[in-house]
Design a protein around this motif. Structure first.
Motif, PDB file in Angstrom:
ATOM      1  N   TRP A 180       0.843  -1.202   0.000  1.00  0.00           N
ATOM      2  CA  TRP A 180       0.000   0.000   0.000  1.00  0.00           C
ATOM      3  C   TRP A 180       0.875   1.247   0.000  1.00  0.00           C
ATOM      4  CZ3 TRP A 180      -5.205   0.592  -0.498  1.00  0.00           C
ATOM      5  CH2 TRP A 180      -6.003  -0.560  -0.415  1.00  0.00           C
ATOM      6  N   PHE A 181       1.866   1.257   0.871  1.00  0.00           N
ATOM      7  CA  PHE A 181       2.748   2.421   0.909  1.00  0.00           C
ATOM      8  C   PHE A 181       3.479   2.600  -0.413  1.00  0.00           C
ATOM      9  CE2 PHE A 181       6.860   4.367   1.351  1.00  0.00           C
ATOM     10  CZ  PHE A 181       6.546   5.560   1.998  1.00  0.00           C
ATOM     11  N   GLU A 182       4.092   1.518  -0.877  1.00  0.00           N
ATOM     12  CA  GLU A 182       4.900   1.627  -2.093  1.00  0.00           C
ATOM     13  C   GLU A 182       4.050   2.017  -3.300  1.00  0.00           C
ATOM     14  OE1 GLU A 182       7.893   1.634  -1.567  1.00  0.00           O
ATOM     15  OE2 GLU A 182       8.327   0.341   0.128  1.00  0.00           O
ATOM     16  N   GLY A 183       2.880   1.397  -3.437  1.00  0.00           N
ATOM     17  CA  GLY A 183       2.032   1.678  -4.590  1.00  0.00           C
ATOM     18  C   GLY A 183       1.451   3.072  -4.584  1.00  0.00           C
ATOM     19  N   LEU A 184       1.055   3.568  -3.398  1.00  0.00           N
ATOM     20  CA  LEU A 184       0.429   4.879  -3.316  1.00  0.00           C
ATOM     21  C   LEU A 184       1.454   6.011  -3.303  1.00  0.00           C
ATOM     22  CD1 LEU A 184      -2.349   4.042  -0.697  1.00  0.00           C
ATOM     23  CD2 LEU A 184      -2.594   4.250  -3.178  1.00  0.00           C
ATOM     24  N   ALA A 185       2.672   5.725  -2.842  1.00  0.00           N
ATOM     25  CA  ALA A 185       3.695   6.772  -2.761  1.00  0.00           C
ATOM     26  C   ALA A 185       4.447   6.967  -4.071  1.00  0.00           C
ATOM     27  CB  ALA A 185       4.688   6.430  -1.650  1.00  0.00           C
ATOM     28  N   ARG A 186       4.356   6.002  -4.965  1.00  0.00           N
ATOM     29  CA  ARG A 186       5.145   6.075  -6.194  1.00  0.00           C
ATOM     30  C   ARG A 186       4.743   7.290  -7.030  1.00  0.00           C
ATOM     31  NH1 ARG A 186       4.169   1.192  -7.973  1.00  0.00           N
ATOM     32  NH2 ARG A 186       5.884   0.298  -6.773  1.00  0.00           N
ATOM     33  N   GLY A 187       5.676   8.247  -7.157  1.00  0.00           N
ATOM     34  CA  GLY A 187       5.434   9.438  -7.975  1.00  0.00           C
ATOM     35  C   GLY A 187       4.554  10.481  -7.321  1.00  0.00           C
ATOM     36  N   ARG A 188       4.280  10.325  -6.020  1.00  0.00           N
ATOM     37  CA  ARG A 188       3.377  11.254  -5.343  1.00  0.00           C
ATOM     38  C   ARG A 188       3.954  11.709  -4.001  1.00  0.00           C
ATOM     39  NH1 ARG A 188      -0.182   6.918  -6.563  1.00  0.00           N
ATOM     40  NH2 ARG A 188      -1.489   7.357  -8.376  1.00  0.00           N
ATOM     41  N   ARG A 189       3.411  12.800  -3.518  1.00  0.00           N
ATOM     42  CA  ARG A 189       3.610  13.177  -2.118  1.00  0.00           C
ATOM     43  C   ARG A 189       2.454  12.545  -1.350  1.00  0.00           C
ATOM     44  NH1 ARG A 189       2.807  18.788   1.127  1.00  0.00           N
ATOM     45  NH2 ARG A 189       4.073  18.229   2.951  1.00  0.00           N
ATOM     46  N   TYR A 190       2.730  11.421  -0.779  1.00  0.00           N
ATOM     47  CA  TYR A 190       1.711  10.595  -0.131  1.00  0.00           C
ATOM     48  C   TYR A 190       1.645  10.952   1.346  1.00  0.00           C
ATOM     49  CZ  TYR A 190      -0.446   6.270   1.617  1.00  0.00           C
ATOM     50  OH  TYR A 190      -1.258   5.353   2.248  1.00  0.00           O
ATOM     51  N   ILE A 191       0.454  11.312   1.813  1.00  0.00           N
ATOM     52  CA  ILE A 191       0.275  11.814   3.177  1.00  0.00           C
ATOM     53  C   ILE A 191      -0.736  10.944   3.901  1.00  0.00           C
ATOM     54  CG2 ILE A 191      -0.524  13.792   4.558  1.00  0.00           C
ATOM     55  CD1 ILE A 191       0.395  15.489   2.039  1.00  0.00           C
ATOM     56  N   ARG A 192      -0.385  10.474   5.086  1.00  0.00           N
ATOM     57  CA  ARG A 192      -1.262   9.644   5.893  1.00  0.00           C
ATOM     58  C   ARG A 192      -1.002   9.952   7.364  1.00  0.00           C
ATOM     59  NH1 ARG A 192       3.416   7.183   5.438  1.00  0.00           N
ATOM     60  NH2 ARG A 192       3.946   5.372   6.728  1.00  0.00           N
ATOM     61  N   TYR A 193      -1.808   9.408   8.252  1.00  0.00           N
ATOM     62  CA  TYR A 193      -1.675   9.778   9.670  1.00  0.00           C
ATOM     63  C   TYR A 193      -2.324   8.720  10.556  1.00  0.00           C
ATOM     64  CZ  TYR A 193      -6.544  11.203   9.034  1.00  0.00           C
ATOM     65  OH  TYR A 193      -7.892  11.199   8.758  1.00  0.00           O
ATOM     66  N   ASP A 194      -2.035   8.808  11.848  1.00  0.00           N
ATOM     67  CA  ASP A 194      -2.722   8.005  12.859  1.00  0.00           C
ATOM     68  C   ASP A 194      -3.808   8.860  13.488  1.00  0.00           C
ATOM     69  OD1 ASP A 194      -1.060   5.791  12.541  1.00  0.00           O
ATOM     70  OD2 ASP A 194       0.351   6.457  14.089  1.00  0.00           O
ATOM     71  N   GLU A 195      -5.039   8.383  13.473  1.00  0.00           N
ATOM     72  CA  GLU A 195      -6.117   9.137  14.101  1.00  0.00           C
ATOM     73  C   GLU A 195      -5.936   9.141  15.613  1.00  0.00           C
ATOM     74  OE1 GLU A 195      -9.400   6.799  12.697  1.00  0.00           O
ATOM     75  OE2 GLU A 195      -8.125   5.068  13.067  1.00  0.00           O
ATOM     76  N   ARG A 196      -6.625  10.043  16.281  1.00  0.00           N
ATOM     77  CA  ARG A 196      -6.546  10.115  17.743  1.00  0.00           C
ATOM     78  C   ARG A 196      -6.923   8.770  18.366  1.00  0.00           C
ATOM     79  NH1 ARG A 196     -10.130  14.761  19.473  1.00  0.00           N
ATOM     80  NH2 ARG A 196      -9.424  15.664  17.506  1.00  0.00           N
ATOM     81  N   GLY A 197      -6.207   8.447  19.462  1.00  0.00           N
ATOM     82  CA  GLY A 197      -6.455   7.177  20.133  1.00  0.00           C
ATOM     83  C   GLY A 197      -5.747   6.002  19.512  1.00  0.00           C
ATOM     84  N   CYS A 198      -4.882   6.261  18.542  1.00  0.00           N
ATOM     85  CA  CYS A 198      -4.310   5.170  17.752  1.00  0.00           C
ATOM     86  C   CYS A 198      -2.856   5.455  17.414  1.00  0.00           C
ATOM     87  CB  CYS A 198      -5.121   5.030  16.470  1.00  0.00           C
ATOM     88  SG  CYS A 198      -4.966   3.438  15.667  1.00  0.00           S
ATOM     89  N   GLY A 199      -2.030   4.406  17.296  1.00  0.00           N
ATOM     90  CA  GLY A 199      -0.667   4.553  16.826  1.00  0.00           C
ATOM     91  C   GLY A 199       0.152   5.523  17.648  1.00  0.00           C
ATOM     92  N   LEU A 200       0.787   6.480  16.961  1.00  0.00           N
ATOM     93  CA  LEU A 200       1.664   7.443  17.610  1.00  0.00           C
ATOM     94  C   LEU A 200       0.934   8.708  18.043  1.00  0.00           C
ATOM     95  CD1 LEU A 200       4.765   7.218  15.214  1.00  0.00           C
ATOM     96  CD2 LEU A 200       4.271   5.851  17.253  1.00  0.00           C
ATOM     97  N   SER A 201      -0.347   8.819  17.724  1.00  0.00           N
ATOM     98  CA  SER A 201      -1.123   9.992  18.117  1.00  0.00           C
ATOM     99  C   SER A 201      -1.556   9.881  19.574  1.00  0.00           C
ATOM    100  CB  SER A 201      -2.348  10.151  17.204  1.00  0.00           C
ATOM    101  OG  SER A 201      -1.954  10.465  15.876  1.00  0.00           O
ATOM    102  N   ASP A 202      -2.051  10.989  20.124  1.00  0.00           N
ATOM    103  CA  ASP A 202      -2.495  10.998  21.518  1.00  0.00           C
ATOM    104  C   ASP A 202      -3.542   9.920  21.757  1.00  0.00           C
ATOM    105  OD1 ASP A 202      -0.815  12.971  22.362  1.00  0.00           O
ATOM    106  OD2 ASP A 202      -2.320  14.561  22.398  1.00  0.00           O
ATOM    107  N   GLN A 203      -3.429   9.239  22.879  1.00  0.00           N
ATOM    108  CA  GLN A 203      -4.328   8.125  23.184  1.00  0.00           C
ATOM    109  C   GLN A 203      -5.604   8.618  23.883  1.00  0.00           C
ATOM    110  OE1 GLN A 203      -3.526   4.836  22.047  1.00  0.00           O
ATOM    111  NE2 GLN A 203      -2.227   6.261  20.940  1.00  0.00           N
ATOM    112  N   THR A 204      -6.348   9.452  23.203  1.00  0.00           N
ATOM    113  CA  THR A 204      -7.623   9.936  23.722  1.00  0.00           C
ATOM    114  C   THR A 204      -8.682   8.852  23.570  1.00  0.00           C
ATOM    115  OG1 THR A 204      -8.231  10.861  21.580  1.00  0.00           O
ATOM    116  CG2 THR A 204      -7.042  12.304  23.092  1.00  0.00           C
ATOM    117  N   SER A 205      -9.847   9.089  24.154  1.00  0.00           N
ATOM    118  CA  SER A 205     -10.902   8.083  24.104  1.00  0.00           C
ATOM    119  C   SER A 205     -12.167   8.577  23.413  1.00  0.00           C
ATOM    120  CB  SER A 205     -11.255   7.627  25.532  1.00  0.00           C
ATOM    121  OG  SER A 205     -11.660   8.739  26.322  1.00  0.00           O
TER     122      SER A 205
END
Length: 392
Positions: A158-183
């Motif tokens: 997914w990363f490789e296919g979507l980033a190829r030739g583009r400025r590919y931007i993604r994120y972790d929503e709140r409560g998930c991953g590296l973002s604040d662990q809100t509820s």
């Protein structure tokens, strides 16, 4: 050496920078061993003879073919390959050696940079972007962790296919991953997360991709921010969660049971519960992929927040907002998706005025690298985005 960065398995090879990393950590290789790997990767379309390797790696030095044998042994040891189990480098008797692992090449400048921004209510959001090309923004979907996506085989393509030739931007929503662990998990809060990311990225107008449950957010954002979304791409998405679209008591009971089983599987090590959840995402894949998916989810979000996400997703309803979307929209879906039935893709395509529907043969909810639906999806996405004025 070439100017691309190559990804294969958990490895990233930077020939120009002279470095091999495994899961983001440098792998110690001698200069000759690294040069041997680079030559094999850059000529992976064919077997490379020992004579060619001697010339390319050792040059005019007086060495024998034994140097190639020794170098390959060191290389295979470093990347976890063996002469018997040839996952990366295969020996072709009498012809040479060929690099056979699935490989993605990115421009050398396309490194993934993780940054942080804050929403209007002060929540810290982790986001990442590759460095160049026209933008493509992907909404957060399910439980993400952007620092692991490139090294998890389920999501590397997914990363490789979507980033190829583009400025590919993604994120972790709140409560998930590296973002604040809100509820707090509401549609308005998820829109705030996306606002913060695109503002931090300096984007005024951009194409937006929503996958799985991220599709509902993408629809809502396109409806609420028509001046920002130029094109909308939806994959495996629904307008209404399973509880929201339940029309009869039996449907409600089935949706409620599905949710309870999934929640039980989230917080237990009982493989039967976990397998129930994972097979809804990877029905057409080997069991190991489902196990990897569960492992990824556990590293992405706490059990409590995972339960809140599941509950929120089951009740989401953006059907009315879908009617308000005015940008060109591409709706794609696997015909036998066990998580979100294809009827839901048809509903989305009917609700969104300027939309087109493309269906793929397949049984996976999240597309895998080895199925025909994956390159078909990328081809449809590339062609659709190429229609945008100024894209060429």
């Amino acid at each position: 050496m070439g100017s691309s960065i190559y990804r294969f398995g958990p490895f990233e090879l930077d020939p120009t920078g002279g470095q091999l990393c495994r899961n983001g950590q440098p792998v110690r290789l001698g200069s000759r061993t690294l040069a041997l790997l680079c030559h094999l990767v850059e000529h992976r379309d064919r077997p490379v003879s020992s004579k060619e390797l001697l010339r390319a790696v050792w040059g005019d030095e007086s060495v024998t073919g034994a140097a190639v044998t020794t170098g390959l042994y060191a290389l295979r040891s470093a990347i976890g390959d063996t002469g018997r189990q040839q996952r990366f480098i295969r020996t072709f008797p009498g012809r040479g050696y060929r690099f056979i692992a699935s490989t993605w090449a990115l421009p050398a400048g396309s490194r993934d940079i993780i940054q942080f921004c804050r929403t209007a209510d002060g929540t810290r959001i982790a986001w990442a972007a590759t460095s160049s090309g026209p933008p493509l923004v992907k909404t957060a979907n399910w439980m993400s962790r952007i620092d692991l996506e490139r090294t998890t085989s389920l999501f590397t393509h997914w990363f490789e296919g979507l980033a190829r030739g583009r400025r590919y931007i993604r994120y972790d929503e709140r409560g998930c991953g590296l973002s604040d662990q809100t509820s707090g998990f509401t549609l308005d809060e998820w829109i705030e997360d996306l606002d913060a990311v695109v503002d931090a990225a300096g984007l005024d107008r951009f194409p937006l991709l929503g996958v799985s449950h991220g599709g509902a957010l993408a629809v809502a954002y396109a409806a609420h921010r028509p001046h920002r979304v130029s094109r909308l791409v939806l994959n495996a998405a629904v307008a209404r969660g399973r509880l929201a679209r339940a029309d009869e008591d039996a449907d409600t009971d089935a949706a409620d049971l599905d949710l309870k089983i999934s929640l039980t599987g989230w917080d237990t090590h009982d493989r039967s519960y976990q397998r129930f959840l994972s097979t809804q995402f990877f029905a057409g894949s080997p069991p190991e992929q489902g196990d990897e998916f569960i492992s990824f989810l556990r590293r992405s979000v706490s059990a409590d927040n995972g339960a809140r996400f599941l509950e929120a997703f089951s009740r989401i309803d953006v059907a009315d907002l879908a009617r308000q979307v005015r940008c060109p929209t591409l709706v794609t879906h696997s015909r036998d998706d066990p998580r979100n039935p294809v009827s839901q893709a048809m509903e989305l395509a009917e609700l969104i005025p300027d939309s087109r529907l493309v269906l793929f043969d397949g049984r996976n909810h999240l597309l895998t690298a080895g199925e025909p639906a994956w390159p078909a999806f990328l081809a449809e996405l590339d062609a659709f985005l190429a229609e945008e004025p100024g894209s060429g």
